[in-house]
Scaffold this motif. Sequence first.
Motif, mmCIF file in Angstrom:
data_model
loop_
_atom_site.group_PDB
_atom_site.id
_atom_site.type_symbol
_atom_site.label_atom_id
_atom_site.label_comp_id
_atom_site.label_asym_id
_atom_site.label_seq_id
_atom_site.Cartn_x
_atom_site.Cartn_y
_atom_site.Cartn_z
ATOM 1 N N THR A 146 0.828 -1.208 0.000
ATOM 2 C CA THR A 146 0.000 0.000 0.000
ATOM 3 C C THR A 146 0.862 1.258 0.000
ATOM 4 O OG1 THR A 146 -0.146 -0.034 2.418
ATOM 5 C CG2 THR A 146 -1.916 -1.153 1.190
ATOM 6 N N GLY A 147 2.104 1.103 -0.419
ATOM 7 C CA GLY A 147 2.999 2.251 -0.490
ATOM 8 C C GLY A 147 3.860 2.442 0.743
ATOM 9 N N GLN A 148 3.873 1.437 1.646
ATOM 10 C CA GLN A 148 4.683 1.610 2.847
ATOM 11 C C GLN A 148 6.161 1.760 2.497
ATOM 12 O OE1 GLN A 148 2.582 -0.989 2.036
ATOM 13 N NE2 GLN A 148 2.684 -2.617 3.535
ATOM 14 N N THR A 149 6.842 2.562 3.330
ATOM 15 C CA THR A 149 8.271 2.819 3.157
ATOM 16 C C THR A 149 9.058 1.574 3.539
ATOM 17 O OG1 THR A 149 8.003 5.168 3.588
ATOM 18 C CG2 THR A 149 10.201 4.247 3.935
ATOM 19 N N ILE A 150 10.044 1.268 2.712
ATOM 20 C CA ILE A 150 10.956 0.147 2.960
ATOM 21 C C ILE A 150 12.347 0.725 3.188
ATOM 22 C CG2 ILE A 150 12.010 -1.928 1.957
ATOM 23 C CD1 ILE A 150 8.952 -2.176 2.589
ATOM 24 N N ASP A 151 13.008 0.266 4.253
ATOM 25 C CA ASP A 151 14.351 0.731 4.584
ATOM 26 C C ASP A 151 14.999 -0.340 5.451
ATOM 27 O OD1 ASP A 151 16.685 1.993 5.416
ATOM 28 O OD2 ASP A 151 15.691 3.877 5.948
ATOM 29 N N PHE A 152 15.877 -1.156 4.849
ATOM 30 C CA PHE A 152 16.555 -2.214 5.597
ATOM 31 C C PHE A 152 17.993 -2.332 5.117
ATOM 32 C CE2 PHE A 152 15.046 -4.380 1.848
ATOM 33 C CZ PHE A 152 15.971 -5.387 1.591
ATOM 34 N N ILE A 153 18.820 -2.980 5.919
ATOM 35 C CA ILE A 153 20.236 -3.087 5.610
ATOM 36 C C ILE A 153 20.628 -4.529 5.301
ATOM 37 C CG2 ILE A 153 20.888 -1.053 6.960
ATOM 38 C CD1 ILE A 153 21.881 -3.019 9.154
ATOM 39 N N ALA A 154 21.783 -4.658 4.694
ATOM 40 C CA ALA A 154 22.374 -5.966 4.415
ATOM 41 C C ALA A 154 23.893 -5.801 4.432
ATOM 42 C CB ALA A 154 21.924 -6.491 3.055
ATOM 43 N N THR A 155 24.575 -6.885 4.705
ATOM 44 C CA THR A 155 26.033 -6.908 4.619
ATOM 45 C C THR A 155 26.420 -8.062 3.717
ATOM 46 O OG1 THR A 155 26.278 -5.982 6.836
ATOM 47 C CG2 THR A 155 28.188 -7.126 5.905
ATOM 48 N N ASP A 156 27.229 -7.777 2.724
ATOM 49 C CA ASP A 156 27.719 -8.791 1.795
ATOM 50 C C ASP A 156 29.233 -8.877 1.906
ATOM 51 O OD1 ASP A 156 25.110 -8.967 0.873
ATOM 52 O OD2 ASP A 156 25.621 -8.641 -1.230
ATOM 53 N N ILE A 157 29.736 -10.090 1.780
ATOM 54 C CA ILE A 157 31.181 -10.316 1.662
ATOM 55 C C ILE A 157 31.387 -11.021 0.332
ATOM 56 C CG2 ILE A 157 33.229 -11.413 2.624
ATOM 57 C CD1 ILE A 157 31.748 -11.419 5.347
ATOM 58 N N TYR A 158 32.082 -10.357 -0.577
ATOM 59 C CA TYR A 158 32.341 -10.905 -1.901
ATOM 60 C C TYR A 158 33.778 -11.397 -1.976
ATOM 61 C CZ TYR A 158 28.576 -7.509 -2.835
ATOM 62 O OH TYR A 158 27.434 -6.759 -2.794
ATOM 63 N N ARG A 159 33.976 -12.572 -2.556
ATOM 64 C CA ARG A 159 35.314 -13.015 -2.956
ATOM 65 C C ARG A 159 35.406 -12.726 -4.447
ATOM 66 N NH1 ARG A 159 37.563 -17.577 -5.152
ATOM 67 N NH2 ARG A 159 35.598 -18.725 -4.959
ATOM 68 N N VAL A 160 36.356 -11.898 -4.814
ATOM 69 C CA VAL A 160 36.457 -11.433 -6.196
ATOM 70 C C VAL A 160 37.670 -12.079 -6.860
ATOM 71 C CG1 VAL A 160 36.630 -9.419 -7.709
ATOM 72 C CG2 VAL A 160 35.386 -9.248 -5.531
#
Length: 185
Positions: A146-160
């Motif tokens: 219904t248009g609610q605001t979304i705001d969340f975090i994530a942490t990624d560790i990439y091996r490149v």
Amino acid sequence: MSLFPVARLTHTRCWLLSSLVAIAVSPVFAATDSLVQPRTVIVDHSLAKAQADAQILAARRYGTFWTTGDEALARAALAPDFKDSTLPPGRPQGITGPIAASKTMHAAIPDIQCEVEQMMVVGDRVIAHLRFTGHFTGQFKGVQGTGQTIDFIATDIYRVVEGRIAENWHLEDNLTLLQQLGMVK
């Protein structure tokens, strides 16, 4: 400016801090202005500049992919044998996994934005602290937004490897996301 309170520094942290250098703008950014710009980048100064730039570029392409949903960016960022080492149930392994997840997120949150709050480049790893924002106007698992605001975090560790993300370990704040979607209290 210290990354850790002085009273809490250990020998390992002192070594890590002395071997890292914060950079505000890298020349690789100028050539790729359409990609997400990390707010802070910390690079191990013992890395070859070309290696660090390639790792940053792969991480920026991947962050931009989450904003745009552009599969070409995912394929440019991820190695052909990409492995998700924290594969959620039901998500396919390999490049098709993030592409499917992105489609699901864009269907629920069409204006989703992925910001890179900070990025650390050490050895063959990139650690990215991400923030996802937008509005839940689509559908997710049968629930209509219904248009609610979304705001969340994530942490990624990439091996490149050779400028592409070969492996990813990730942790998202799914509880906050589900609460904002109205799926849990």
